[in-house]
Motif scaffolding. Structure first.
Motif, PDB file in Angstrom:
ATOM      1  N   GLU A  61     -17.842  22.518  18.781  1.00 37.06           N
ATOM      2  CA  GLU A  61     -18.518  21.229  17.935  1.00 37.06           C
ATOM      3  C   GLU A  61     -19.456  21.781  16.943  1.00 37.06           C
ATOM      4  O   GLU A  61     -19.936  21.311  15.982  1.00 37.06           O
ATOM      5  N   SER A  62     -20.357  22.914  17.530  1.00 39.74           N
ATOM      6  CA  SER A  62     -21.355  23.594  16.787  1.00 39.74           C
ATOM      7  C   SER A  62     -20.853  24.461  15.469  1.00 39.74           C
ATOM      8  O   SER A  62     -21.824  24.962  14.761  1.00 39.74           O
ATOM      9  N   GLY A  63     -19.426  24.657  15.358  1.00 42.00           N
ATOM     10  CA  GLY A  63     -19.073  25.756  14.339  1.00 42.00           C
ATOM     11  C   GLY A  63     -18.986  27.076  14.759  1.00 42.00           C
ATOM     12  O   GLY A  63     -18.467  27.861  14.081  1.00 42.00           O
ATOM     13  N   THR A 104      -8.836  28.164  10.454  1.00 42.57           N
ATOM     14  CA  THR A 104      -9.922  27.007  10.945  1.00 42.57           C
ATOM     15  C   THR A 104     -10.098  26.158  10.072  1.00 42.57           C
ATOM     16  O   THR A 104     -10.038  26.395   8.917  1.00 42.57           O
ATOM     17  N   ALA A 105     -10.049  24.875  10.409  1.00 41.91           N
ATOM     18  CA  ALA A 105     -10.453  23.634   9.831  1.00 41.91           C
ATOM     19  C   ALA A 105     -11.562  22.897  10.097  1.00 41.91           C
ATOM     20  O   ALA A 105     -12.025  22.813  11.319  1.00 41.91           O
ATOM     21  N   SER A 106     -12.757  22.710   9.149  1.00 41.06           N
ATOM     22  CA  SER A 106     -13.866  22.188   9.620  1.00 41.06           C
ATOM     23  C   SER A 106     -14.325  21.175   9.179  1.00 41.06           C
ATOM     24  O   SER A 106     -13.975  20.778   7.761  1.00 41.06           O
ATOM     25  N   HIS A 136     -18.928  28.797  10.452  1.00 41.65           N
ATOM     26  CA  HIS A 136     -18.768  27.387   9.875  1.00 41.65           C
ATOM     27  C   HIS A 136     -20.241  26.678  10.166  1.00 41.65           C
ATOM     28  O   HIS A 136     -20.835  27.041  11.465  1.00 41.65           O
ATOM     29  N   THR A 137     -20.603  25.649   9.512  1.00 46.80           N
ATOM     30  CA  THR A 137     -22.010  25.177   9.705  1.00 46.80           C
ATOM     31  C   THR A 137     -21.611  23.780  10.414  1.00 46.80           C
ATOM     32  O   THR A 137     -22.618  23.138  11.010  1.00 46.80           O
TER      33      THR A 137
END
Length: 242
Positions: free
Chosen positions: A83-85, A122-124, A104-105
């Motif tokens: 969840e945090s990236g 990855t998809a964010s 990721h942010t």
């Protein structure tokens, strides 16, 4: 369709998967209702694990819950997105955290591997999809959009990536389909450039996948439709000429 086994958990199951040999299953549970986020591993060759609901290994994730996870090559470890990236590798034998990075942010929504399991994408929620090396977690490429990316997939035959996303489902009713940007978007894997869009969904795309032969792809949306698209013959001619 017969149920072979049932594993009960204390909170919602977010991800699951079989290892390379099909003998070990892993799944992650959510951090909710006072329960911690865990990754559990069951060896199906030992029926007592399922019967007693006792995994041979359970890894607690106290900092940030796992939102997506896949097996690495040869079933030696899993790759988990948080969840945090953050991204981590957990050993399937010892449960040890092998490596940890944060490129990721925001939350990682989806992880999919390449056909040969050497890379994953990855998809964010931070409006990007990123390509990584499966073994080293080295960050290789970034594909940028102006909306959250819910899912990303790698073509099994070309250097192509498809992304699907849109705004949060709760915001959809306030915008038109054109503004919502619900197209599937195609990028070149090496050059990170967008070369095509496919419209059709009138809600965010939640999941995308290429057919194993690379000649079609499917997308599932918040609108309740799964759309299967077959590529034009020119798509293959263009790529082979290039």
């Amino acid at each position: 369709g017969k149920q072979l086994a049932l594993v009960k958990t204390s909170s919602a199951v977010r991800t699951c998967g079989f290892d390379f040999g099909g003998n070990i299953i892993m799944f992650s549970t959510d951090k909710q209702m006072g329960y911690q986020c865990f990754v559990s591993f069951f060896d199906l060759r030992d029926p007592s694990q399922i019967e007693n609901n006792e995994p041979y290994m359970k890894i607690p994730c106290s900092d940030s819950k796992i939102t997506s996870a896949v097996w690495g090559p040869l079933g030696e470890f899993i790759i988990a997105g948080h969840e945090s990236g953050e991204l981590n590798q957990f050993s399937a034998k010892s449960g040890e955290q092998l490596s940890n990075i944060k490129e990721h942010t925001k939350q990682i929504n989806d992880i999919q591997t390449s056909r040969d399991m050497t890379m994953f994408i990855t998809a964010s929620k931070d409006n990007t999809a990123k390509l990584f090396d499966c073994t080293t977690l080295e960050h290789l490429k970034t594909f940028r959009t102006e909306r959250p990316v819910n899912s990303a997939a790698l073509s099994p035959i070309f250097d192509h990536v498809v992304l699907g996303g849109g705004q949060e489902a709760m915001d959809v009713t306030t915008t038109s389909t054109r503004i919502g940007k619900f197209e599937a978007r195609f990028f070149h894997l090496a050059f990170e450039e967008e070369f095509g869009r496919v419209k059709g969904h009138f809600g965010p795309i939640n999941s995308v996948a290429f057919h194993p032969d690379g000649k079609s792809y499917s997308s599932g949306g918040e609108d309740g439709y799964v759309r299967i698209h077959y590529f034009d013959p020119q798509y293959f001619e263009f790529e082979f000429e290039a």
